[in-house]
Design an enzyme around this catalytic site. Structure first.
Site, PDB file in Angstrom:
ATOM      1  N   HIS A 165       0.866  -1.183   0.000  1.00 42.75           N
ATOM      2  CA  HIS A 165       0.000   0.000   0.000  1.00 42.75           C
ATOM      3  C   HIS A 165       0.897   1.225   0.000  1.00 42.75           C
ATOM      4  O   HIS A 165       1.690   1.429   0.917  1.00 42.75           O
ATOM      5  CB  HIS A 165      -0.928   0.017   1.214  1.00 42.75           C
ATOM      6  CG  HIS A 165      -1.873   1.181   1.209  1.00 42.75           C
ATOM      7  ND1 HIS A 165      -3.155   1.090   0.706  1.00 42.75           N
ATOM      8  CD2 HIS A 165      -1.718   2.477   1.619  1.00 42.75           C
ATOM      9  CE1 HIS A 165      -3.756   2.272   0.813  1.00 42.75           C
ATOM     10  NE2 HIS A 165      -2.899   3.130   1.363  1.00 42.75           N
ATOM     11  N   CYS A 166       0.777   2.035  -1.037  1.00 46.28           N
ATOM     12  CA  CYS A 166       1.662   3.193  -1.194  1.00 46.28           C
ATOM     13  C   CYS A 166       0.969   4.449  -0.664  1.00 46.28           C
ATOM     14  O   CYS A 166      -0.034   4.895  -1.250  1.00 46.28           O
ATOM     15  CB  CYS A 166       2.042   3.375  -2.660  1.00 46.28           C
ATOM     16  SG  CYS A 166       3.154   4.776  -2.937  1.00 46.28           S
ATOM     17  N   PRO A 167       1.473   5.047   0.411  1.00 46.62           N
ATOM     18  CA  PRO A 167       0.836   6.267   0.932  1.00 46.62           C
ATOM     19  C   PRO A 167       1.013   7.464   0.013  1.00 46.62           C
ATOM     20  O   PRO A 167       0.226   8.415   0.082  1.00 46.62           O
ATOM     21  CB  PRO A 167       1.546   6.478   2.279  1.00 46.62           C
ATOM     22  CG  PRO A 167       2.869   5.798   2.127  1.00 46.62           C
ATOM     23  CD  PRO A 167       2.629   4.634   1.223  1.00 46.62           C
TER      24      PRO A 167
END
Length: 413
Positions: A165-167
């Site tokens: 999950h890429c912020p």
């Protein structure tokens, strides 16, 4: 006439939708605005204070190509960012009820008309390219995760070929957007190098025009100095990320697998060779989304999750505080059983999960003693509810107990 709501209106994940379900983002979509600012702001400074002035330093207006390339590169980067962040990354739709065990025909009965309770296996073995891989049951989505699938605790969805999950983009990176994510990171690296290089070209042009030293030339273009420092720092981040994902693509790994399983110490069932691995990412068609976010919800599927008519299928984690392999956090109850070991921490495909079978009986008794009425039914985003069936069984048991006590007292009297 009342019309049923669309899927995105009753979506059980943590996603945020825009344009009536046409774009799906993660719950941390606000970070996307910061990413856009970090791209657009330096690109605008470059165009105004560097590229515009370089037009006069090249004959026949050839310097205008620098401005055109900078603007086109920035727009291309923003399009890739939107394709990464605003599309379904490969979410697997949730089941309305747990799957039936293999070989179950629904005819099993228990005396007194009671419904049999069958515990689903917590793990299953599947063979991928001749290598056995374990897949796990997901309590939240009530399905067995396909190979390379994981449940993202931030978006609260099971995602196919889950990478991370890429912020920075506010979205999970998975099967349907990994290609665009890599292209976004790579193009950002090239944009940084482009700006960095032409800032030095502009300083060199000032030195040649004024016959001054490099330090005096730098003082005449502070914007170039700021951009050189900014892009130098940024290229270490996005450039390093590009190199890392080139390695992952060449070995056919995901970020999650690389940090979790360490295929350098065991066989990677998905590695088909460097050339075929790159073809798999860049030369194959992206599968269609399994979710129709703008479709109307069918009446029988609207509302709470329901149990099958046969009933009796129990989550493999019922009555157990289980440390999940999901990304981000561990799933389970807030109060775990004191002194109970975390049987899944550090578990891998080499067979460490065999320890679970030895302790399962003790673990079930200890967990059920502290949480006698909790089940996996009605679970939403980490919360637990008591199912109506469990309440009815408890009430019936209490009634039987009262009748037995009264009959015993009458006998004594």
């Amino acid at each position: 006439m009342y019309s049923m709501p669309r899927v995105y209106k009753v979506w059980k994940g943590s996603n945020i939708f825009f344009l009536r379900g046409r774009f799906i983002f993660g719950p941390d979509v606000r970070s996307l605005l910061l990413t856009i600012f970090l791209i657009v702001a330096p690109a605008s400074i470059f165009c105004v204070f560097v590229a515009r002035k370089l037009m006069d330093h090249f004959p026949h207006h050839q310097g205008i190509s620098i401005m055109v390339v900078a603007v086109a590169f920035t727009l291309y980067d923003l399009v890739l960012l939107l394709l990464t962040s605003g599309r379904d990354p490969g979410i697997i739709p949730r089941n309305a009820h747990p799957p039936e065990p293999e070989g179950y025909d629904g005819s099993s009965e228990v005396g007194g008309g009671q419904t049999p309770q069958i515990r689903l296996p917590r793990m299953k073995d599947v063979v991928v390219n001749g290598i056995t891989v374990k897949i796990k049951y997901c309590d939240t989505c009530m399905l067995y995760r396909p190979p390379r699938c994981s449940h993202c605790s931030i978006c609260n969805n099971c995602v196919e070929r889950f990478d991370h999950h890429c912020p920075w983009v506010g979205q999970c990176i998975g099967l349907r957007n990994y290609r665009f994510f890599f292209m976004f990171v790579f193009s950002t690296t090239l944009l940084c190098l482009f700006v960095f290089g032409f800032c030095w070209v502009y300083i060199k042009k000032i030195m040649d025009a004024d016959h001054s030293s490099i330090w005096k030339a730098m003082t005449k273009t502070p914007a170039s100095i700021v951009l050189i420092i900014y892009t130098f720092i940024s290229v270490w981040f996005v450039g390093g990320l590009t190199v890392f994902h080139l390695y992952l693509i060449g070995t056919n790994q995901t970020t999650y697998e690389n940090f979790r399983y360490r295929y350098d110490r065991r066989a990677n069932p998905y590695n088909r060779g460097v050339v075929d691995n790159f073809k798999e990412i860049f030369c194959t068609s992206i599968p269609l989304s399994k979710n129709k976010f703008r479709k109307r919800v069918l009446p029988e599927k609207h509302g709470l999750q329901t149990r099958p008519v046969g009933g009796g299928f129990i989550s493999p984690n019922m009555g157990k505080a289980v440390a999940d392999l999901e990304m981000g956090r561990k799933a389970g109850w807030g109060n775990t059983v004191p002194g109970m070991p975390d049987l899944e921490s550090g578990m891998n495909n080499d067979g460490a999960e065999n320890k679970e079978g030895e302790a399962e009986g003790v673990e079930n008794r200890a967990a059920m003693a502290q949480h006698p009425r909790r089940s996996s039914w009605g679970r939403k985003s980490g919360s637990w509810e008591i199912s109506p069936d469990a309440l009815a069984m408890a009430a019936g048991a209490a009634g039987d107990s009262n009748r037995i006590d009264n009959s015993s007292l009458n006998g004594l009297n």
